[in-house]
Design an enzyme around this catalytic site. Structure first.
Site, PDB file in Angstrom:
ATOM      1  N   TRP A 174       0.798  -1.225   0.000  1.00  0.00           N
ATOM      2  CA  TRP A 174       0.000   0.000   0.000  1.00  0.00           C
ATOM      3  C   TRP A 174       0.834   1.280   0.000  1.00  0.00           C
ATOM      4  O   TRP A 174       0.303   2.350  -0.262  1.00  0.00           O
ATOM      5  CB  TRP A 174      -0.896   0.025   1.244  1.00  0.00           C
ATOM      6  CG  TRP A 174      -0.175  -0.412   2.496  1.00  0.00           C
ATOM      7  CD1 TRP A 174      -0.116  -1.686   2.988  1.00  0.00           C
ATOM      8  CD2 TRP A 174       0.620   0.387   3.358  1.00  0.00           C
ATOM      9  NE1 TRP A 174       0.664  -1.721   4.124  1.00  0.00           N
ATOM     10  CE2 TRP A 174       1.135  -0.457   4.381  1.00  0.00           C
ATOM     11  CE3 TRP A 174       0.954   1.752   3.393  1.00  0.00           C
ATOM     12  CZ2 TRP A 174       1.952   0.004   5.410  1.00  0.00           C
ATOM     13  CZ3 TRP A 174       1.784   2.219   4.421  1.00  0.00           C
ATOM     14  CH2 TRP A 174       2.257   1.345   5.408  1.00  0.00           C
ATOM     15  N   ASN A 175       2.123   1.192   0.284  1.00  0.00           N
ATOM     16  CA  ASN A 175       2.865   2.425   0.550  1.00  0.00           C
ATOM     17  C   ASN A 175       3.210   3.220  -0.710  1.00  0.00           C
ATOM     18  O   ASN A 175       3.307   4.440  -0.661  1.00  0.00           O
ATOM     19  CB  ASN A 175       4.126   2.124   1.366  1.00  0.00           C
ATOM     20  CG  ASN A 175       5.044   1.135   0.685  1.00  0.00           C
ATOM     21  OD1 ASN A 175       4.606   0.215  -0.006  1.00  0.00           O
ATOM     22  ND2 ASN A 175       6.345   1.309   0.868  1.00  0.00           N
ATOM     23  N   PRO A 199      -2.878  -5.503  -5.988  1.00  0.00           N
ATOM     24  CA  PRO A 199      -2.440  -4.409  -5.125  1.00  0.00           C
ATOM     25  C   PRO A 199      -3.135  -4.516  -3.776  1.00  0.00           C
ATOM     26  O   PRO A 199      -4.128  -5.237  -3.636  1.00  0.00           O
ATOM     27  CB  PRO A 199      -2.909  -3.164  -5.879  1.00  0.00           C
ATOM     28  CG  PRO A 199      -4.126  -3.627  -6.641  1.00  0.00           C
ATOM     29  CD  PRO A 199      -3.863  -5.072  -6.987  1.00  0.00           C
ATOM     30  N   ASP A 200      -2.600  -3.820  -2.785  1.00  0.00           N
ATOM     31  CA  ASP A 200      -3.315  -3.740  -1.515  1.00  0.00           C
ATOM     32  C   ASP A 200      -4.680  -3.088  -1.761  1.00  0.00           C
ATOM     33  O   ASP A 200      -4.786  -2.108  -2.498  1.00  0.00           O
ATOM     34  CB  ASP A 200      -2.509  -2.913  -0.516  1.00  0.00           C
ATOM     35  CG  ASP A 200      -3.099  -2.949   0.878  1.00  0.00           C
ATOM     36  OD1 ASP A 200      -2.672  -3.799   1.673  1.00  0.00           O
ATOM     37  OD2 ASP A 200      -3.996  -2.134   1.156  1.00  0.00           O
ATOM     38  N   GLY A 249       6.904  -6.573  -0.388  1.00  0.00           N
ATOM     39  CA  GLY A 249       6.224  -6.569   0.898  1.00  0.00           C
ATOM     40  C   GLY A 249       7.156  -6.958   2.019  1.00  0.00           C
ATOM     41  O   GLY A 249       8.381  -6.803   1.919  1.00  0.00           O
ATOM     42  N   SER A 250       6.576  -7.482   3.090  1.00  0.00           N
ATOM     43  CA  SER A 250       7.362  -7.818   4.266  1.00  0.00           C
ATOM     44  C   SER A 250       8.214  -9.060   4.020  1.00  0.00           C
ATOM     45  O   SER A 250       7.895  -9.895   3.170  1.00  0.00           O
ATOM     46  CB  SER A 250       6.442  -8.059   5.464  1.00  0.00           C
ATOM     47  OG  SER A 250       5.732  -9.273   5.312  1.00  0.00           O
ATOM     48  N   GLU A 271      11.127  -8.064  -3.380  1.00  0.00           N
ATOM     49  CA  GLU A 271      11.725  -6.917  -2.700  1.00  0.00           C
ATOM     50  C   GLU A 271      11.057  -6.817  -1.343  1.00  0.00           C
ATOM     51  O   GLU A 271       9.838  -6.602  -1.248  1.00  0.00           O
ATOM     52  CB  GLU A 271      11.532  -5.620  -3.476  1.00  0.00           C
ATOM     53  CG  GLU A 271      12.354  -4.489  -2.868  1.00  0.00           C
ATOM     54  CD  GLU A 271      11.791  -3.122  -3.130  1.00  0.00           C
ATOM     55  OE1 GLU A 271      11.388  -2.456  -2.148  1.00  0.00           O
ATOM     56  OE2 GLU A 271      11.742  -2.718  -4.302  1.00  0.00           O
ATOM     57  N   LEU A 272      11.855  -6.964  -0.270  1.00  0.00           N
ATOM     58  CA  LEU A 272      11.294  -7.148   1.065  1.00  0.00           C
ATOM     59  C   LEU A 272      11.731  -6.009   1.994  1.00  0.00           C
ATOM     60  O   LEU A 272      11.959  -4.903   1.549  1.00  0.00           O
ATOM     61  CB  LEU A 272      11.710  -8.523   1.592  1.00  0.00           C
ATOM     62  CG  LEU A 272      11.393  -9.688   0.629  1.00  0.00           C
ATOM     63  CD1 LEU A 272      11.877 -11.012   1.197  1.00  0.00           C
ATOM     64  CD2 LEU A 272       9.900  -9.751   0.311  1.00  0.00           C
ATOM     65  N   CYS A 305      10.333   1.275   2.053  1.00  0.00           N
ATOM     66  CA  CYS A 305      11.234   0.164   2.371  1.00  0.00           C
ATOM     67  C   CYS A 305      12.692   0.562   2.280  1.00  0.00           C
ATOM     68  O   CYS A 305      13.551  -0.079   2.896  1.00  0.00           O
ATOM     69  CB  CYS A 305      10.943  -1.026   1.457  1.00  0.00           C
ATOM     70  SG  CYS A 305      11.043  -0.628  -0.297  1.00  0.00           S
ATOM     71  N   GLU A 403      12.242  -3.506  11.760  1.00  0.00           N
ATOM     72  CA  GLU A 403      11.822  -2.443  10.849  1.00  0.00           C
ATOM     73  C   GLU A 403      10.598  -1.742  11.431  1.00  0.00           C
ATOM     74  O   GLU A 403       9.585  -2.366  11.725  1.00  0.00           O
ATOM     75  CB  GLU A 403      11.496  -3.016   9.472  1.00  0.00           C
ATOM     76  CG  GLU A 403      11.138  -1.956   8.444  1.00  0.00           C
ATOM     77  CD  GLU A 403      10.833  -2.548   7.085  1.00  0.00           C
ATOM     78  OE1 GLU A 403      11.046  -1.861   6.072  1.00  0.00           O
ATOM     79  OE2 GLU A 403      10.373  -3.712   7.019  1.00  0.00           O
TER      80      GLU A 403
END
Length: 534
Positions: A174-175, A199-200, A249-250, A271-272, A305, A403
């Site tokens: 979502w960011n 997407p979120d 995401g995470s 990509e985390l 991130c 994080e």
């Protein structure tokens, strides 16, 4: 949505009238909502982070809706894949122009969905336009047939052909709801694939708007599908039906995606998370550095991130840096206006606000010094939190290693470069880092010692991220694979080797004895070495 007009630390009054605008045109919302596939799992209403008020009702997909979306995408992909790479480019070049021309429309959407400041939303607009144009210009060359040395000089002619994988799942958070979906979907489409995106849900309008614009620019309908829903409901089908999965995401969620994909022998790019360090050397230009670190820490309220959460400052300039940095943080303007006056906006989710509060309160209870910020601002909106600077963070504090993903940064005093590198690398993450120095060659040498996929010198994150010709991604627990650069497009293809044999078969001329043929090949190999053919 009038803000508190009373000046306060980390706040300032709004420009009159800018915050009272109605949230988005209803006809636009109806068009975008119709582009989301499904509805088998009901609907959900998203909210405006600035106010908590309802924004739009969107359909949620179930497993059957996901399967149907993949089937539609596969039908569209067959004809798309048959086009030469140069013939796929035109819609993306036009998309670049449309994004810039209609940026005010998408800026409003991004702000209403995320709560971020408008100048941070504009970074997404720039990235969507510039990144797309770069990929479109480079794609035909990257996808062109490439000749390689054959098995036998002259007699074997070999080339590499790049085949699209088929249908790619693009799963984004979502960011950055414009930048991330576009940045992953566009190279996949240029490579000849179709895309099913998740997407979120909170920020789905930005993706749906991108699809509408790209189809207006000439992309065939059906190539980019969107499904919305909870990971527990549709996460499995998104992996099951895909030919490749691009996930942002995470770290925990990315590891789960990787496990599910591995069981099906499917490729993933991830990509985390990150706990990104900045190193401020003794010769840093402090005015430049304070401004740059401020941006690197608090862009999008720290919900980035690649933002900086740890700053290691040489003891020779530590006190001067801290004094200037804290003053700059305290002068930041928080706001919810749809203009460029705010330095920082709101957090996006209640759970993110709670995570930030939990980290700061845990650190307070264990003796941290709060130099700036450190509290929520419900007077500005339900999800506002002041930009926060901590000193004296220790290992037993959650904020030290976890994080935060919010507007919180910890400052540390170090003796020299070696100590800075040691602490910077003492993490399971390795996404982004920065070095601040007047000695750029020395900064580059230090950067090469940092365990991070991208390192910026005298910038927080944008210099590396927006260098689209270079790869971007994480080391260690921060991910697998890369976006941008050649790999960012070629990850969506399968390399196929095609070789043709001429003049003489590999088994030797008819009638030649085996020992004679072995002697001939031995002589050919020795000659090839001498002539540097091999």
């Amino acid at each position: 949505m009038a803000l508190d007009p009373t000046p306060h630390a980390a706040s300032a009054p709004s420009d009159p009238g800018t915050s009272a605008r109605e949230p988005l045109d209803r006809a636009l919302l109806d068009r975008l909502r119709a582009k989301a596939a499904g509805g088998g799992a009901g609907t959900v209403t998203t909210t405006v982070p600035f106010t908590g008020e309802p924004l739009v009702e969107l359909p949620l997909a179930d497993a059957g809706d996901v399967a149907a979306a993949f089937e539609r995408a596969r039908r569209a992909q067959r004809a798309w894949a048959r086009l030469a790479p140069r013939d796929r480019v035109a819609p993306f070049v036009r998309f670049h122009d449309l994004v810039l021309r209609r940026q005010h429309e998408i800026l409003d959407i991004v702000q209403w969905e995320t709560g971020k400041a408008r100048k941070h939303a504009f970074e997404e607009v720039y990235d969507a336009a510039a990144g797309t144009l770069f990929s479109a210009r480079r794609a035909p060359g990257l996808l062109a047939r490439r000749r390689h040395p054959g098995a036998l000089p002259l007699a074997t002619r070999t080339y590499e052909f790049r085949r699209p994988k088929g249908v790619v799942s693009v799963i984004t958070p979502w960011n950055y709801p414009l930048s991330l979906p576009v940045g992953d979907a566009v190279p996949a489409l240029l490579a000849g694939n179709a895309v099913v995106a998740k997407p979120d849900t909170q920020t789905a309008l930005a993706t749906l708007w991108s699809i509408e614009l790209l189809e207006e620019a000439g992309l065939p309908e059906g190539l980019w599908q969107v499904v919305l829903g909870e990971p527990a409901e549709i996460g499995g089908p998104l992996v099951e039906h895909a030919d490749h999965i691009a996930f942002t995401g995470s770290t925990r969620s990315g590891a789960q995606v990787a496990r599910e994909a591995a069981g099906r022998l499917k490729g993933v790019s991830l990509e985390l998370g990150g706990k990104n360090p900045a190193v401020v050397r003794s010769d840093a230009d402090l005015d430049w550095t304070v401004e740059g670190v401020l941006r690197g820490c608090f862009t999008n309220a720290g919900q980035l991130c690649i933002s900086m959460e740890r700053v290691y400052v040489h003891e020779g300039v530590y006190d001067a840096f801290v004094s200037r940095f804290v003053r700059a943080v305290e002068s930041m303007r928080l706001g919810a206006d749809l203009d460029f006056t705010a330095d920082m906006g709101s957090l996006t989710y209640q759970r993110q606000l709670e995570a930030v509060e939990r980290h700061v309160e845990d650190a307070r209870a264990k003796g941290v010094r709060v130099l700036a910020g450190g509290r929520a601002r419900p007077d500005l909106g339900p999800l506002f939190y002041e930009p926060t600077v901590l000193e004296g963070v220790t290992e037993e504090m959650a904020v030290c290693a976890e994080e935060t993903f919010g507007p919180v940064v910890a400052l540390y005093r170090v003796r020299d470069d070696d100590e800075a590198v040691e602490h910077a690398n003492a993490t399971g993450y390795g996404l982004n880092a920065s070095v601040w120095t007047r000695d750029v060659p020395g900064g580059r040498r230090l950067a090469e010692r940092l365990e991070a996929g991208t390192v910026n010198i005298n910038d927080g994150y944008g210099a590396a991220f927006a260098s689209y010709g270079a790869p971007m991604g994480g080391m260690k627990r921060s991910g697998l694979g890369r976006r941008h650069g050649a790999e960012g497009l070629l990850r969506y293809t399968e390399a196929q080797t095609i070789a043709s044999q001429h003049y003489v078969p590999l088994s030797g001329p008819p009638g030649m004895r085996g020992d004679t043929y072995a002697a001939v090949l031995t002589a050919v190999q020795r000659l090839a070495k001498r002539l540097r053919i091999r």
